[in-house]
Design an enzyme around this catalytic site. Structure first.
Site, mmCIF file in Angstrom:
data_model
loop_
_atom_site.group_PDB
_atom_site.id
_atom_site.type_symbol
_atom_site.label_atom_id
_atom_site.label_comp_id
_atom_site.label_asym_id
_atom_site.label_seq_id
_atom_site.Cartn_x
_atom_site.Cartn_y
_atom_site.Cartn_z
ATOM 1 N N TYR A 5 0.858 -1.209 -0.151
ATOM 2 C CA TYR A 5 -0.015 0.133 0.104
ATOM 3 C C TYR A 5 1.073 1.146 -0.018
ATOM 4 O O TYR A 5 1.773 1.479 0.755
ATOM 5 C CB TYR A 5 -1.052 0.045 1.302
ATOM 6 C CG TYR A 5 -1.743 1.341 1.250
ATOM 7 C CD1 TYR A 5 -2.519 1.781 0.496
ATOM 8 C CD2 TYR A 5 -1.244 2.200 2.363
ATOM 9 C CE1 TYR A 5 -3.320 3.100 0.673
ATOM 10 C CE2 TYR A 5 -1.635 3.442 2.476
ATOM 11 C CZ TYR A 5 -2.659 3.669 1.640
ATOM 12 O OH TYR A 5 -3.272 5.106 1.669
ATOM 13 N N GLY A 36 -5.279 5.645 -0.116
ATOM 14 C CA GLY A 36 -6.343 5.841 0.288
ATOM 15 C C GLY A 36 -7.508 5.043 -0.342
ATOM 16 O O GLY A 36 -7.355 3.808 -0.668
#
Length: 517
Positions: free
Chosen positions: A61, A68
């Site tokens: 991520y 997000g």
């Protein structure tokens, strides 16, 4: 630069205290980064593990994905290097006033200490440059507004990431300069942030935590100052010192409440309470703002230790996302950027601080009113009789204190309950910790103004009482009055008090008076 009066602060594996962060903010301590081989190896190991994952095209991520709600968007390896700059660029939308220089130092300190935990996947060079920013006092200009406190303080901290990269503006030696210009001046090469480094800098709670360290230290001093002001007002109003009897407080032994009562006993030691009678001038029981002062201030005293735990735990934590566990070669996706503990601490403190303002405001109301001040002149005016009718003493000051107190009380609405779903409902529950911290700071500013005004009024009240006859006081109160005497002469004729009030507020913020051990 201030004289260094504290031991050097070492960023690394040892926890920092609120006091150390405040020493950094005041430039009262030298700063260095832990540099032993074990620490350096731990930091390098996290960055190297991330690089190895990239070589294996792992999905991480914010490194190989968007941010997000865009975490489902894959970023090709040829674009990974560009991703960090993109992150701090699109977050460059902060508004409002800039954090003060002292607050900015605290923010930098909080972010550096978090990254030193060794679970953020950043290079040692990044920690070294953050340390240099603090050592050389290169301060990013960080707008206060724009953070919802999860995913951390993204927008404020984007200004840290950008200035490390040689972009945006910094404050350097009192002047606003281009970050690139200051890098050149100091012989630094701007950092090209590696994958995860912009996210590690931004996706954390440093802005709210830095402000919280400032608020805490000022509230701790305010507690002692409000106690000293109460003691002076007890003298001015000829209060009943038996209200603070030790046996009385052992019957309800909240530790902070007991401590405040003990401070008051020490200040008022040797002062004889007036004789009380049913139909005389003095009451058997003083009004609550005097009699219950330990109970009001004691709540703040009892709350500070556990609020310290919240703040210092946050300060000494890895609070970004994802967390890099290089030892077990894992990437842990979580929510440590959530600033709920700081939000609760600041919402609590701003309530407690406003109660201090309200207490002192009520004491001042007694001082200026001839129905309740036991023979002092109206509005504490010290004017001689021939001009008494055109002098109004502390009348306007009492009005101003009422205004400041009302604003502080209005600001006690907790920010943390105003969570808003943001960023396409990815950030659908947020802390509002930074807003809570700024609210608490504002309440402190207002209450410090109240304290300054009531301190000068208390000094005037005691002086007026001395004009009426002998007033016995102990060493602590005599010393406080002596410290005030040179800067704040008695009000014998009306004068504009703004400059004196501002000076007194400044002295409170500098914590120049030693109060209780």
């Amino acid at each position: 630069m201030n004289t260094k009066t504290h031991e050097a602060v070492v960023f690394g594996q040892h926890p920092l205290t609120i006091e150390q962060v405040n020493a950094i903010a005041r430039r009262e301590a030298d700063i260095r980064l832990q540099d032993d081989e074990a620490f350096c190896a731990r930091i390098r190991k996290g960055a190297q593990f991330l690089d190895s994952l990239l070589d294996r095209e792992g999905v991480i991520y914010g490194v190989t994905t968007g941010y997000g709600d865009s975490c489902v968007v894959s970023v090709p390896l040829e674009q990974v290097e560009a991703l960090p700059r993109g992150l701090f660029t699109f977050h460059g939308c902060g508004m409002g006033q800039h954090f003060s220089a002292a607050e900015t130092r605290m923010i930098l300190a909080a972010r550096l200490q978090s990254l030193c935990f060794g679970m953020s996947g950043v290079r040692l060079e990044l920690l070294q440059r953050l340390t240099q920013f603090l050592q050389e006092d290169v301060l990013p200009l960080i707008p206060e507004e724009g953070s919802v406190g999860a995913s951390g303080d993204l927008t404020p901290l984007s200004y840290v990431a950008a200035t490390l990269s040689g972009e945006r503006k910094v404050l350097y030696r009192g002047q606003v300069r281009d970050a690139a210009e200051i890098h050149k001046k100091l012989g630094w090469k701007p950092l090209k942030l590696r994958p995860k480094e912009a996210l590690a800098l931004m996706n954390g709670t440093a802005a709210m935590t830095g402000v919280a360290c400032d608020v805490y230290a000022r509230a701790e001093y305010l507690l002692q100052l409000a106690t000293r002001i109460t003691a002076l007002n007890m003298v001015a109003l000829e209060g009943n010192t038996r209200h603070f009897d030790e046996t009385l407080f052992l019957a309800k032994p909240h530790a902070g409440q007991v401590q405040v009562a003990a401070w008051l006993r020490d200040d008022l030691d040797g002062i004889e309470s007036p004789e009380f009678c049913l139909n005389g001038l003095h009451r058997l029981q003083d009004r609550y703002s005097l009699r219950c002062a330990p109970h009001v201030l004691g709540i703040l005293a009892d709350s500070l230790p556990w609020l310290r735990t919240f703040i210092e735990t946050e300060l000494n934590s890895a609070n970004d996302n994802p967390i890099i566990d290089a030892d077990q070669e894992r990437v842990l996706h979580g929510g440590h950027f959530y600033g709920g503990h700081i939000a609760f601490a600041m919402d609590s403190l701003k309530n407690l601080i406003a109660n201090v303002a309200d207490l002192l405001d009520r004491q001042l109301a007694l001082l200026v009113d001839t129905r309740y001040n036991h023979g002092l002149p109206s509005n504490l005016s010290g004017a001689p009789s021939d001009v008494a009718m055109i002098n109004h003493g502390f009348k306007a000051v009492q009005i101003a204190v009422s205004a400041w107190t009302a604003e502080a009380l209005k600001n006690t609405m907790p920010a943390s309950v105003f969570s808003r779903s943001t960023e396409c409902h990815n950030q659908d529950k947020v802390s509002m910790g930074t807003i809570a911290a700024r609210d608490a700071r504002r309440n402190l500013e207002l209450t410090e103004q109240v304290a300054a005004a009531v301190l000068l009024a208390a000094r005037q009240g005691v002086w007026l009482r001395q004009q009426q006859g002998q007033v016995e006081m102990g060493e602590a109160l005599e010393g406080m009055l002596l410290a005030l005497a040179s800067d704040y002469p008695p009000l014998t004729h009306d004068r504009a008090l703004e400059a004196e009030l501002r000076q007194c507020v400044g002295q409170i913020r500098e914590r120049i008076w030693r109060l209780y051990a």
